[in-house]
Design a protein around this motif. Sequence first.
Motif, mmCIF file in Angstrom:
data_model
loop_
_atom_site.group_PDB
_atom_site.id
_atom_site.type_symbol
_atom_site.label_atom_id
_atom_site.label_comp_id
_atom_site.label_asym_id
_atom_site.label_seq_id
_atom_site.Cartn_x
_atom_site.Cartn_y
_atom_site.Cartn_z
ATOM 1 N N LEU A 189 0.864 -1.073 -0.057
ATOM 2 C CA LEU A 189 0.150 0.209 -0.016
ATOM 3 C C LEU A 189 0.848 1.136 -0.098
ATOM 4 C CD1 LEU A 189 -2.999 -1.009 2.318
ATOM 5 C CD2 LEU A 189 -2.846 -1.045 0.253
ATOM 6 N N ALA A 190 1.975 1.239 0.590
ATOM 7 C CA ALA A 190 2.940 2.463 0.601
ATOM 8 C C ALA A 190 3.768 2.713 -0.687
ATOM 9 C CB ALA A 190 4.200 2.244 1.727
ATOM 10 N N GLN A 191 3.554 1.792 -1.690
ATOM 11 C CA GLN A 191 4.117 2.066 -2.858
ATOM 12 C C GLN A 191 3.198 2.447 -3.904
ATOM 13 O OE1 GLN A 191 6.124 -1.547 -4.434
ATOM 14 N NE2 GLN A 191 7.741 -1.574 -2.860
ATOM 15 N N ARG A 192 1.702 2.411 -3.550
ATOM 16 C CA ARG A 192 0.696 3.076 -4.512
ATOM 17 C C ARG A 192 1.148 4.662 -4.593
ATOM 18 N NH1 ARG A 192 -5.085 2.470 -2.571
ATOM 19 N NH2 ARG A 192 -5.357 3.346 -4.659
ATOM 20 N N PRO A 193 0.854 5.022 -5.824
ATOM 21 C CA PRO A 193 1.013 6.727 -5.817
ATOM 22 C C PRO A 193 0.012 7.515 -4.676
ATOM 23 C CG PRO A 193 0.415 5.479 -8.050
ATOM 24 C CD PRO A 193 0.087 4.468 -6.808
ATOM 25 N N SER A 194 0.181 8.186 -4.541
ATOM 26 C CA SER A 194 -0.583 9.301 -3.309
ATOM 27 C C SER A 194 -1.928 9.524 -4.265
ATOM 28 C CB SER A 194 0.154 10.590 -3.358
ATOM 29 O OG SER A 194 0.342 11.257 -4.271
ATOM 30 N N ARG A 195 -2.985 9.939 -3.303
ATOM 31 C CA ARG A 195 -4.198 10.316 -3.767
ATOM 32 C C ARG A 195 -4.271 11.499 -4.687
ATOM 33 N NH1 ARG A 195 -7.666 11.325 0.978
ATOM 34 N NH2 ARG A 195 -7.868 9.211 1.036
ATOM 35 N N SER A 196 -3.330 12.729 -4.619
ATOM 36 C CA SER A 196 -3.276 13.610 -5.374
ATOM 37 C C SER A 196 -2.623 13.193 -6.647
ATOM 38 C CB SER A 196 -2.481 14.617 -4.776
ATOM 39 O OG SER A 196 -1.015 14.131 -4.705
ATOM 40 N N ASP A 197 -1.855 12.012 -6.812
ATOM 41 C CA ASP A 197 -1.261 11.762 -7.943
ATOM 42 C C ASP A 197 -2.263 10.978 -8.862
ATOM 43 O OD1 ASP A 197 1.149 13.003 -7.566
ATOM 44 O OD2 ASP A 197 2.315 11.179 -7.070
ATOM 45 N N ARG A 198 -3.092 10.108 -8.045
ATOM 46 C CA ARG A 198 -4.087 9.276 -8.554
ATOM 47 C C ARG A 198 -5.287 10.302 -9.333
ATOM 48 N NH1 ARG A 198 -3.395 6.226 -4.016
ATOM 49 N NH2 ARG A 198 -5.834 6.767 -3.426
ATOM 50 N N ARG A 199 -5.457 11.304 -8.586
ATOM 51 C CA ARG A 199 -6.440 12.287 -9.213
ATOM 52 C C ARG A 199 -5.948 12.886 -10.298
ATOM 53 N NH1 ARG A 199 -7.099 15.541 -4.773
ATOM 54 N NH2 ARG A 199 -8.292 13.871 -3.858
ATOM 55 N N LEU A 200 -4.654 13.309 -10.147
ATOM 56 C CA LEU A 200 -3.940 13.916 -11.591
ATOM 57 C C LEU A 200 -4.061 13.073 -12.478
ATOM 58 C CD1 LEU A 200 -2.653 16.388 -12.772
ATOM 59 C CD2 LEU A 200 -0.668 15.708 -11.996
ATOM 60 N N ARG A 201 -3.638 11.809 -12.529
ATOM 61 C CA ARG A 201 -3.759 10.884 -13.520
ATOM 62 C C ARG A 201 -5.179 10.528 -14.203
ATOM 63 N NH1 ARG A 201 -0.234 7.252 -15.711
ATOM 64 N NH2 ARG A 201 1.174 7.281 -13.999
ATOM 65 N N ARG A 202 -6.002 10.791 -13.419
ATOM 66 C CA ARG A 202 -7.504 10.542 -14.091
ATOM 67 C C ARG A 202 -7.984 11.733 -14.323
ATOM 68 N NH1 ARG A 202 -8.539 8.093 -8.824
ATOM 69 N NH2 ARG A 202 -9.408 9.864 -8.204
ATOM 70 N N HIS A 203 -7.890 13.022 -14.047
ATOM 71 C CA HIS A 203 -8.603 14.220 -14.207
ATOM 72 C C HIS A 203 -7.676 15.207 -14.849
ATOM 73 C CE1 HIS A 203 -12.078 12.595 -12.297
ATOM 74 N NE2 HIS A 203 -11.450 12.434 -11.337
ATOM 75 N N GLY A 204 -6.289 14.914 -15.084
ATOM 76 C CA GLY A 204 -5.483 15.993 -15.622
ATOM 77 C C GLY A 204 -5.912 16.163 -17.024
ATOM 78 N N LEU A 205 -5.089 17.286 -17.645
ATOM 79 C CA LEU A 205 -5.292 17.503 -18.953
ATOM 80 C C LEU A 205 -4.073 16.871 -19.556
ATOM 81 C CD1 LEU A 205 -5.896 21.314 -18.621
ATOM 82 C CD2 LEU A 205 -7.333 19.545 -19.140
ATOM 83 N N GLU A 206 -4.518 16.096 -20.856
ATOM 84 C CA GLU A 206 -3.487 15.566 -21.421
ATOM 85 C C GLU A 206 -2.671 16.563 -22.283
ATOM 86 O OE1 GLU A 206 -4.327 11.518 -22.977
ATOM 87 O OE2 GLU A 206 -6.275 12.333 -23.181
ATOM 88 N N GLY A 207 -1.356 16.275 -22.523
ATOM 89 C CA GLY A 207 -0.360 16.947 -23.142
ATOM 90 C C GLY A 207 0.624 16.358 -23.639
#
Length: 148
Positions: A58-76
């Motif tokens: 569980l410690a190796q999972r990305p942080s919550r903010s990183d998971r949110r950025l991967r899902r909702h971030g703008l692609e570029g």
Amino acid sequence: MDHARIVRTVLGVTAAYLVALGCWLGWLVPLTPPGTLPVQIVTLVGLFGTFLGLGMMLAQRPSRSDRRLRRHGLEGWANIEAVHPLQRTDHCTEITELDLELVVPGSETYYGSIVFDVEPVVKPRIAVGGTLSIRVDPANRDRIMLCL
């Protein structure tokens, strides 16, 4: 790899194990039938290993903010303009600073840099003139994530 999260996990699991060991020694050992002590010790050691392994997973999972950025971030995409190796690590990777031209469709191009832990498997992709996929936080364009 987030070493601080792993250290906190190991310390937390060890502290919980020591509390459980104290409770077991103080309250449960006198109440158990004779001859079951070896099985109890093996069980406690096995549970420690199990919880330590689960905690490190569980410690190796990305942080919550990183998971949110991967899902909702703008692609570029990012064009690599310069690569500056900073330091080799003890686990066969290299801390590298990348100077990037960041392009997000629908907005103007901007420049930035990121410090990245380059693994040997992705090193051929990290070269001047190369292009990488990125995710950009819509609320903070300085927060980017490389998608390798």
